[in-house]
Design a protein around this motif. Structure first.
Motif, PDB file in Angstrom:
ATOM      1  N   GLU A 109       5.853   0.744  -5.430  1.00 36.35           N
ATOM      2  CA  GLU A 109       4.528   0.496  -6.006  1.00 36.35           C
ATOM      3  C   GLU A 109       4.666  -0.231  -7.341  1.00 36.35           C
ATOM      4  O   GLU A 109       5.607  -0.013  -8.099  1.00 36.35           O
ATOM      5  N   ILE A 112       0.858  -1.197   0.000  1.00 28.72           N
ATOM      6  CA  ILE A 112       0.000   0.000   0.000  1.00 28.72           C
ATOM      7  C   ILE A 112       0.883   1.233   0.000  1.00 28.72           C
ATOM      8  O   ILE A 112       1.714   1.427   0.875  1.00 28.72           O
ATOM      9  N   ASP A 134      -0.567  -3.076  -7.812  1.00 22.06           N
ATOM     10  CA  ASP A 134      -1.219  -2.340  -6.722  1.00 22.06           C
ATOM     11  C   ASP A 134      -2.299  -1.411  -7.282  1.00 22.06           C
ATOM     12  O   ASP A 134      -3.386  -1.309  -6.728  1.00 22.06           O
ATOM     13  N   THR A 135      -1.948  -0.712  -8.360  1.00 25.93           N
ATOM     14  CA  THR A 135      -2.887   0.189  -9.018  1.00 25.93           C
ATOM     15  C   THR A 135      -2.881  -0.098 -10.516  1.00 25.93           C
ATOM     16  O   THR A 135      -1.920  -0.651 -11.052  1.00 25.93           O
ATOM     17  N   SER A 152      -7.268   1.481  -7.708  1.00 24.39           N
ATOM     18  CA  SER A 152      -6.638   0.307  -7.117  1.00 24.39           C
ATOM     19  C   SER A 152      -7.052  -0.931  -7.888  1.00 24.39           C
ATOM     20  O   SER A 152      -8.139  -0.974  -8.494  1.00 24.39           O
ATOM     21  N   THR A 153      -6.203  -1.951  -7.860  1.00 24.34           N
ATOM     22  CA  THR A 153      -6.461  -3.151  -8.650  1.00 24.34           C
ATOM     23  C   THR A 153      -7.773  -3.821  -8.259  1.00 24.34           C
ATOM     24  O   THR A 153      -8.598  -4.154  -9.118  1.00 24.34           O
TER      25      THR A 153
END
Length: 557
Positions: free
Chosen positions: A41, A2, A230-231, A245-246
């Motif tokens: 990330e 995160i 993550d994204t 976000s995923t």
């Protein structure tokens, strides 16, 4: 991981617009793209071919062709605009702190240098203080870490001696040779089977946790995105259409385009029925559960094919030959699609090339439509072109870049099993069936997208009027929507033309959807086989279960 939203982004793109300039016009390929990447990330870029995903990556690492011009916006690294730096500082930053993993492993590796030489060259550039022994040790450590078997031996191999998946792993190892802050990974796992893909994704995730490296992952594989990102940023026609976000984006997509992409992903269906011990390998390496009628004569019978690869040797230094195929036997029924599944290096492409007459074998027998083929001969009687055609994994490499599409297709008509008196009519019919405009006949391969080139390869195979098509990973480099179209076209070709097909793939969901029978390859041997219902529902073979379990859970039902 995160991300800490209070921390400044490591990399930012602000209103980035890039245009392609030709003699006649200037066309934007990226339009006001905004995105940010934080330390540690993993950011996924998804979208169809031509969406601009690779252009974003190339802009970040500085590999845009001269025709691509940044017309507005900024790329900021740690708050500093790259375009504001002098050339030397910008090049030093990109070479040391930003690494790249490219999709085309064939073009990424020097065919005249051994794997070890290319790795040590990259390691020395990043860590010049290491001794020769330390550099070699680091290279072997990287090969081991990315899943290369016998790394000390492969250190001395050349790219052509490795499978496609093994070459891609070497490219990943080269990218990891330094200590980059950012890795731009453009389709890094498209050529890898499910188990190795899972291993590589786990490796990338471990690197993020250990070093804090950030990754921009350009891919069309939704399974990869669901496992590691993550994204996610969704792109279409050079624009960002959705990001988030995923978990949120995959579970609750807002834009219709994103929903269509997710709907096109093939799902692996696993039977909930009780598993029983397989009766596989009793006769012709087929499961007794196979519903194919026994009285139906096979159009292709492969019996006891064995092949070994050896090295050039001199005198006493000769090294033993390495087996690639060991006593392979399989059958293909008329008008059927039979799947071959296995990890990279398992021998599935090798058997396909032997059946197509592109490689020889040490021993064994192949019978095609009642005619025996000498597997040890380099000159097949009467040629194989009209009986067996092959669709290769990489359409760009399998098309002659110096021939327009029309000439390539005309050659297939001329040298096929049933030459047409009107080649242009035959080409026109097949182009219409495959959704290719006739204007493409004057174009060259580099002027077509990946999906369009693969359609041309399918057209070339069909125009030769073969009895059998060997399709070797024909969809692995294509985005999910184009992949679905290609699979549908292959299915139609079999049903309408009465062609039989060997479908070689590492995508279990595609094999399940297309094939009536499946063979599982491991280390050059057939270890399991039968109908899709048996393989995915009742087989207890440990290797088969390992392949199935490696499939992303989100796309397994």
């Amino acid at each position: 991981m995160i991300k800490d939203i209070t921390q400044k982004p490591l990399l930012e793109l602000k209103k980035l617009t890039i245009s392609y300039r030709s003699r006649s016009q200037t066309r934007p390929v990226l339009r006001n793209v905004d995105l940010s990447l934080h330390r540690g990330e993993i950011l996924g870029l998804i979208g169809e071919s031509g969406a601009g995903k690779s252009t974003v990556g190339n802009a970040i690492i500085g590999l845009l062709a001269p025709e691509f011009v940044q017309t507005s916006g900024s790329i900021l690294f740690e708050g500093r605009a790259l375009e504001g730096m002098d050339e030397q500082e910008r090049d030093a930053l990109r070479s040391r702190r930003i690494a790249a993993i490219f999709q085309d492993h064939t073009m990424s590796l020097d065919p005249l240098m051994s794997i070890g030489a290319q790795l040590t060259e990259a390691i020395r550039a990043a860590c010049p203080d290491l001794s020769g022994k330390q550099t070699r040790g680091r290279a072997i450590e990287l090969l081991t870490r990315v899943g290369i078997e016998s790394p000390s031996e492969r250190y001395h191999s050349y790219p052509h001696q490795l499978s496609g998946g093994q070459r891609q792993r070497v490219v990943i190892a080269i990218a990891l040779s330094g200590t980059p802050d950012i890795i731009v990974a453009d389709e890094p796992t498209s050529a890898l089977d499910a188990t190795i893909q899972k291993q590589i994704l786990q490796l990338l995730r471990e690197l993020v946790a250990e070093t804090g490296v950030s990754i921009i992952l350009v891919t069309h594989d939704m399974g990869v995105i669901s496992e590691i990102a993550d994204t996610v940023v969704v792109m279409r026609d050079g624009n960002v259409v959705e990001h988030g976000s995923t978990a949120t984006l995959l579970d609750h997509p807002v834009e219709p385009y994103t929903r269509d992409l997710l709907a096109a992903v093939p799902r692996l269906r696993i039977s909930s029925g009780k598993r029983t011990d397989p009766t596989f390998a009793v006769v012709n390496n087929a499961s007794a559960d196979d519903e194919e009628p026994a009285k139906r004569a096979a159009i292709l019978v492969v019996s006891g094919v064995t092949k070994a690869f050896g090295r050039t040797s001199f005198g006493w230094s000769r090294k033993p030959r390495k087996p690639a195929l060991q006593d392979i036997s399989l059958e293909l029924k008329p008008g059927a699609i039979t799947g071959i599944v296995g990890e990279s290096g398992s021998g599935k492409s090798t058997i396909g090339r032997i059946i197509a007459g592109l490689e020889t074998a040490c021993e064994g027998e192949i019978v095609i439509d009642g005619t025996r083929v000498d597997v040890a001969s380099r000159r097949q009687p009467g040629g194989m072109l009209g009986r067996v055609q092959m669709i290769f994994q990489d359409p760009a490499m399998s098309l002659n870049p110096r021939l327009p599409i029309g000439d390539t297709l005309a050659e297939s008509v001329r040298f096929g099993s049933a030459p047409s008196t009107d080649a242009r009519l035959a080409i026109s019919v097949i182009m219409d069936r495959l959704g290719l405009p006739m204007t493409f006949l004057t174009r060259y391969p580099h002027q077509l997208s990946g999906g369009q080139k693969q359609r041309v390869c399918i057209a070339r195979a069909l125009l030769a009027k073969p009895r059998i098509i060997v399709a070797d990973e024909p969809t692995s480099a294509l985005d999910v929507s184009v992949q679905a179209e290609i699979v549908e076209l292959l299915g139609q070709a079999v049903s309408q033309e009465g062609i039989s097909m060997l479908f070689i793939s590492h995508d279990l969901a595609l094999v399940q959807a297309l094939c009536s029978s499946i063979y599982i390859f491991q280390n050059g041997s057939v270890v399991d086989g039968g109908s899709p219902e048996f393989i995915f529902g009742r087989s207890t073979n440990a290797y088969t279960r390992c392949l199935i379990d490696a499939r992303p859970e989100r796309f397994t039902i």
